[in-house]
Write a protein that holds these residues in place. Sequence first.
Motif, PDB file in Angstrom:
ATOM      1  N   GLU A 127      16.682  -4.341 -78.104  1.00  9.13           N
ATOM      2  CA  GLU A 127      17.866  -5.027 -77.576  1.00  9.13           C
ATOM      3  C   GLU A 127      19.147  -4.383 -78.096  1.00  9.13           C
ATOM      4  OE1 GLU A 127      17.080  -9.708 -77.165  1.00  9.13           O
ATOM      5  OE2 GLU A 127      16.779  -8.949 -79.187  1.00  9.13           O
ATOM      6  N   ILE A 128      19.149  -4.089 -79.372  1.00  7.82           N
ATOM      7  CA  ILE A 128      20.356  -3.538 -79.990  1.00  7.82           C
ATOM      8  C   ILE A 128      20.665  -2.157 -79.422  1.00  7.82           C
ATOM      9  CG2 ILE A 128      21.351  -2.759 -82.179  1.00  7.82           C
ATOM     10  CD1 ILE A 128      19.661  -5.006 -83.523  1.00  7.82           C
ATOM     11  N   GLU A 129      19.630  -1.328 -79.252  1.00  3.83           N
ATOM     12  CA  GLU A 129      19.855   0.005 -78.687  1.00  3.83           C
ATOM     13  C   GLU A 129      20.360  -0.082 -77.250  1.00  3.83           C
ATOM     14  OE1 GLU A 129      20.208   4.044 -78.221  1.00  3.83           O
ATOM     15  OE2 GLU A 129      20.048   2.823 -80.036  1.00  3.83           O
ATOM     16  N   CYS A 130      19.802  -0.997 -76.466  1.00  6.18           N
ATOM     17  CA  CYS A 130      20.287  -1.161 -75.089  1.00  6.18           C
ATOM     18  C   CYS A 130      21.714  -1.705 -75.069  1.00  6.18           C
ATOM     19  CB  CYS A 130      19.343  -2.058 -74.298  1.00  6.18           C
ATOM     20  SG  CYS A 130      17.772  -1.257 -73.863  1.00  6.18           S
ATOM     21  N   SER A 131      22.060  -2.544 -76.040  1.00  4.04           N
ATOM     22  CA  SER A 131      23.437  -3.029 -76.136  1.00  4.04           C
ATOM     23  C   SER A 131      24.379  -1.879 -76.444  1.00  4.04           C
ATOM     24  CB  SER A 131      23.549  -4.091 -77.227  1.00  4.04           C
ATOM     25  OG  SER A 131      22.873  -5.273 -76.856  1.00  4.04           O
ATOM     26  N   ARG A 132      23.969  -1.007 -77.366  1.00  4.05           N
ATOM     27  CA  ARG A 132      24.807   0.129 -77.708  1.00  4.05           C
ATOM     28  C   ARG A 132      25.040   1.017 -76.481  1.00  4.05           C
ATOM     29  NH1 ARG A 132      23.928   3.036 -82.680  1.00  4.05           N
ATOM     30  NH2 ARG A 132      21.705   2.676 -82.412  1.00  4.05           N
ATOM     31  N   ARG A 133      23.966   1.302 -75.747  1.00  7.03           N
ATOM     32  CA  ARG A 133      24.073   2.159 -74.567  1.00  7.03           C
ATOM     33  C   ARG A 133      24.836   1.450 -73.446  1.00  7.03           C
ATOM     34  NH1 ARG A 133      18.692   5.949 -74.071  1.00  7.03           N
ATOM     35  NH2 ARG A 133      18.300   6.159 -76.305  1.00  7.03           N
ATOM     36  N   GLY A 134      24.587   0.149 -73.297  1.00 10.39           N
ATOM     37  CA  GLY A 134      25.288  -0.596 -72.259  1.00 10.39           C
ATOM     38  C   GLY A 134      26.782  -0.639 -72.501  1.00 10.39           C
ATOM     39  N   LEU A 135      27.175  -0.858 -73.752  1.00  6.79           N
ATOM     40  CA  LEU A 135      28.599  -0.893 -74.081  1.00  6.79           C
ATOM     41  C   LEU A 135      29.248   0.455 -73.776  1.00  6.79           C
ATOM     42  CD1 LEU A 135      30.895  -2.601 -75.393  1.00  6.79           C
ATOM     43  CD2 LEU A 135      30.267  -1.538 -77.572  1.00  6.79           C
ATOM     44  N   ALA A 136      28.562   1.556 -74.144  1.00  8.70           N
ATOM     45  CA  ALA A 136      29.101   2.892 -73.869  1.00  8.70           C
ATOM     46  C   ALA A 136      29.234   3.130 -72.367  1.00  8.70           C
ATOM     47  CB  ALA A 136      28.201   3.953 -74.499  1.00  8.70           C
ATOM     48  N   PHE A 137      28.241   2.657 -71.591  1.00 14.57           N
ATOM     49  CA  PHE A 137      28.314   2.816 -70.136  1.00 14.57           C
ATOM     50  C   PHE A 137      29.524   2.092 -69.567  1.00 14.57           C
ATOM     51  CE2 PHE A 137      27.623   0.961 -65.964  1.00 14.57           C
ATOM     52  CZ  PHE A 137      27.358   2.078 -65.196  1.00 14.57           C
ATOM     53  N   TRP A 138      29.675   0.817 -69.908  1.00 10.18           N
ATOM     54  CA  TRP A 138      30.711   0.009 -69.269  1.00 10.18           C
ATOM     55  C   TRP A 138      32.119   0.416 -69.700  1.00 10.18           C
ATOM     56  CZ3 TRP A 138      29.795  -2.336 -65.030  1.00 10.18           C
ATOM     57  CH2 TRP A 138      28.528  -2.856 -64.758  1.00 10.18           C
ATOM     58  N   LYS A 139      32.248   1.043 -70.852  1.00  5.38           N
ATOM     59  CA  LYS A 139      33.563   1.518 -71.268  1.00  5.38           C
ATOM     60  C   LYS A 139      33.926   2.852 -70.618  1.00  5.38           C
ATOM     61  CE  LYS A 139      34.411  -0.954 -75.543  1.00  5.38           C
ATOM     62  NZ  LYS A 139      34.941  -0.852 -76.912  1.00  5.38           N
ATOM     63  N   ASN A 140      32.950   3.474 -69.943  1.00  7.05           N
ATOM     64  CA  ASN A 140      33.172   4.805 -69.373  1.00  7.05           C
ATOM     65  C   ASN A 140      32.695   4.920 -67.929  1.00  7.05           C
ATOM     66  OD1 ASN A 140      34.052   6.555 -71.872  1.00  7.05           O
ATOM     67  ND2 ASN A 140      32.344   5.298 -72.582  1.00  7.05           N
ATOM     68  N   VAL A 141      32.723   3.808 -67.181  1.00  4.27           N
ATOM     69  CA  VAL A 141      32.196   3.824 -65.820  1.00  4.27           C
ATOM     70  C   VAL A 141      32.912   4.864 -64.951  1.00  4.27           C
ATOM     71  CG1 VAL A 141      31.932   2.497 -63.694  1.00  4.27           C
ATOM     72  CG2 VAL A 141      31.385   1.450 -65.879  1.00  4.27           C
ATOM     73  N   GLU A 142      34.224   4.884 -65.002  1.00  7.22           N
ATOM     74  CA  GLU A 142      34.949   5.793 -64.117  1.00  7.22           C
ATOM     75  C   GLU A 142      34.621   7.254 -64.429  1.00  7.22           C
ATOM     76  OE1 GLU A 142      39.380   6.339 -62.123  1.00  7.22           O
ATOM     77  OE2 GLU A 142      39.027   4.822 -63.673  1.00  7.22           O
ATOM     78  N   GLU A 143      34.488   7.581 -65.704  1.00  6.25           N
ATOM     79  CA  GLU A 143      34.129   8.950 -66.088  1.00  6.25           C
ATOM     80  C   GLU A 143      32.705   9.276 -65.660  1.00  6.25           C
ATOM     81  OE1 GLU A 143      33.462  11.562 -70.174  1.00  6.25           O
ATOM     82  OE2 GLU A 143      34.639   9.716 -70.231  1.00  6.25           O
ATOM     83  N   LEU A 144      31.786   8.304 -65.765  1.00  8.24           N
ATOM     84  CA  LEU A 144      30.383   8.553 -65.465  1.00  8.24           C
ATOM     85  C   LEU A 144      30.089   8.562 -63.969  1.00  8.24           C
ATOM     86  CD1 LEU A 144      28.850   6.256 -68.231  1.00  8.24           C
ATOM     87  CD2 LEU A 144      28.808   8.757 -68.207  1.00  8.24           C
ATOM     88  N   LEU A 145      30.690   7.628 -63.227  1.00 12.07           N
ATOM     89  CA  LEU A 145      30.353   7.457 -61.816  1.00 12.07           C
ATOM     90  C   LEU A 145      31.475   7.868 -60.874  1.00 12.07           C
ATOM     91  CD1 LEU A 145      28.508   3.993 -61.919  1.00 12.07           C
ATOM     92  CD2 LEU A 145      27.526   6.284 -62.121  1.00 12.07           C
ATOM     93  N   GLY A 146      32.681   7.985 -61.382  1.00 10.77           N
ATOM     94  CA  GLY A 146      33.794   8.385 -60.534  1.00 10.77           C
ATOM     95  C   GLY A 146      34.475   7.249 -59.807  1.00 10.77           C
ATOM     96  N   TYR A 147      34.156   6.008 -60.190  1.00  7.89           N
ATOM     97  CA  TYR A 147      34.748   4.833 -59.546  1.00  7.89           C
ATOM     98  C   TYR A 147      35.230   3.876 -60.631  1.00  7.89           C
ATOM     99  CZ  TYR A 147      32.678   6.468 -55.194  1.00  7.89           C
ATOM    100  OH  TYR A 147      32.348   7.216 -54.090  1.00  7.89           O
ATOM    101  N   PRO A 148      36.328   3.150 -60.398  1.00 10.49           N
ATOM    102  CA  PRO A 148      36.894   2.297 -61.447  1.00 10.49           C
ATOM    103  C   PRO A 148      36.097   1.015 -61.661  1.00 10.49           C
ATOM    104  CG  PRO A 148      38.166   2.076 -59.426  1.00 10.49           C
ATOM    105  CD  PRO A 148      37.166   3.175 -59.176  1.00 10.49           C
ATOM    106  N   CYS A 149      36.090   0.590 -62.897  1.00  9.93           N
ATOM    107  CA  CYS A 149      35.524  -0.719 -63.260  1.00  9.93           C
ATOM    108  C   CYS A 149      36.150  -1.091 -64.598  1.00  9.93           C
ATOM    109  CB  CYS A 149      33.997  -0.646 -63.367  1.00  9.93           C
ATOM    110  SG  CYS A 149      33.232  -2.206 -63.868  1.00  9.93           S
ATOM    111  N   LEU A 150      37.081  -2.023 -64.563  1.00  9.86           N
ATOM    112  CA  LEU A 150      37.886  -2.339 -65.739  1.00  9.86           C
ATOM    113  C   LEU A 150      37.049  -3.059 -66.793  1.00  9.86           C
ATOM    114  CD1 LEU A 150      40.727  -2.274 -66.970  1.00  9.86           C
ATOM    115  CD2 LEU A 150      41.144  -4.493 -65.877  1.00  9.86           C
ATOM    116  N   PHE A 151      37.147  -2.591 -68.030  1.00 10.42           N
ATOM    117  CA  PHE A 151      36.508  -3.245 -69.170  1.00 10.42           C
ATOM    118  C   PHE A 151      37.571  -4.048 -69.915  1.00 10.42           C
ATOM    119  CE2 PHE A 151      35.078  -3.656 -73.531  1.00 10.42           C
ATOM    120  CZ  PHE A 151      33.746  -3.990 -73.389  1.00 10.42           C
ATOM    121  N   HIS A 152      37.341  -5.352 -70.065  1.00  9.49           N
ATOM    122  CA  HIS A 152      38.282  -6.237 -70.756  1.00  9.49           C
ATOM    123  C   HIS A 152      37.825  -6.367 -72.214  1.00  9.49           C
ATOM    124  CE1 HIS A 152      40.038  -7.568 -66.885  1.00  9.49           C
ATOM    125  NE2 HIS A 152      38.799  -7.443 -66.446  1.00  9.49           N
ATOM    126  N   GLU A 153      38.475  -5.646 -73.106  1.00  8.13           N
ATOM    127  CA  GLU A 153      38.072  -5.641 -74.513  1.00  8.13           C
ATOM    128  C   GLU A 153      38.701  -6.822 -75.242  1.00  8.13           C
ATOM    129  OE1 GLU A 153      38.943  -2.719 -78.064  1.00  8.13           O
ATOM    130  OE2 GLU A 153      37.536  -1.753 -76.674  1.00  8.13           O
TER     131      GLU A 153
END
Length: 379
Positions: free
Chosen positions: A64-90
Amino acid sequence: MSTPPRSVDTLVIGGGLNGVGVAYYLAREGVTDVLVVEAEDHGSGATGGSMGNIRQQGFGHPLEIECSRRGLAFWKNVEELLGYPCLFHEDGYLLLTGDESTASILRQQADLQISMGMPDVQLLEPDEIAELVPFIDPEGLICGSWTPKDGHVMPMDGLSAFIGAGRELGVKIQKRWPVTRLERKADGWHAYGPDEIVAQRVVAVAGWGNRELLQPFGVDLDIYKATHRAVLTEPAFVGTRIPTVIDVDTGMAVEREGETLMLAMLGRNPAARNHNHLVELFVEAAAERAPGLADLKIVHELTAYPALGGDGHPYVGQVEEGLWALAFAGHGAMHGPPVAEALAKSIVDRPDPTLDLSPWDVRRTPGERTVLWRRNATS
């Protein structure tokens, strides 16, 4: 003369966040003929019912913790990874408790999370909680588990990003195509719906619909369609950072939504019968934990249908030759992208050696519930 069935290499059943996510990652792995079918509209299932919370803490299993780490990294970098915006509210994420046994669990989980490279997990004393959140009454609290770099997203924005990026790689998507039955024949897997599709492999990512689809193959998932109610308040604490707050003891949940607050009750028995009952339950909990919220005016009601069940962990893996499945029972936005990516790699025989999903095998028997505020829930 009957029309012959359509043929595709890979059929993904379910056009929510994780179905389209699996399709995208398969295409990125080189699968050139991927079709996603969705029974209704995109996000009409669990994706549209997700609160979109992305958090590092509150988990006690290394996977769970490893998937949380990877999930957080994904959602903070969606536009860089996929090329489309998705705002992360920190806005941060805060779990509260006045129960010593729950506090002990939070401490143990924080130690494990920090040992796995998550230094942002902090345990707060009651007076520190009161300084952080203006509406919390610290009396009776023992501690809070606080992660300032966590936050939330709009899962539908993430879904749109996956759709756009998938289509750029050749993924085809068809809405309003419900699959009623799967059957394996000599020429491949036959999916029956408005017409017939033959696929060399199928990935079932249909949320609670996976239960009915997979039962003929000896897989009976403990997953169901739940009803989640929430309300939005008038503008409140405008200009103040308000983290997502969950009182583990009562299930009281507060999340910042623009200038308003979203209020909900999680894992509560009995569950709210309607929105008026929800407000009654919330006011009861807030009288002890958050009296500053009790008099806020309610301006909007929300109803969503997330997938819940089992121990809160997903079901993922191979069902039979050519048939794979992924079904979340909570945490589908948070953990979904890294799990979808790992599943796609396994399907094409290039598994990720750094992420072992076998503890969440699709044929496993669910263990003890891991979500703290659902431990004592009856459904």
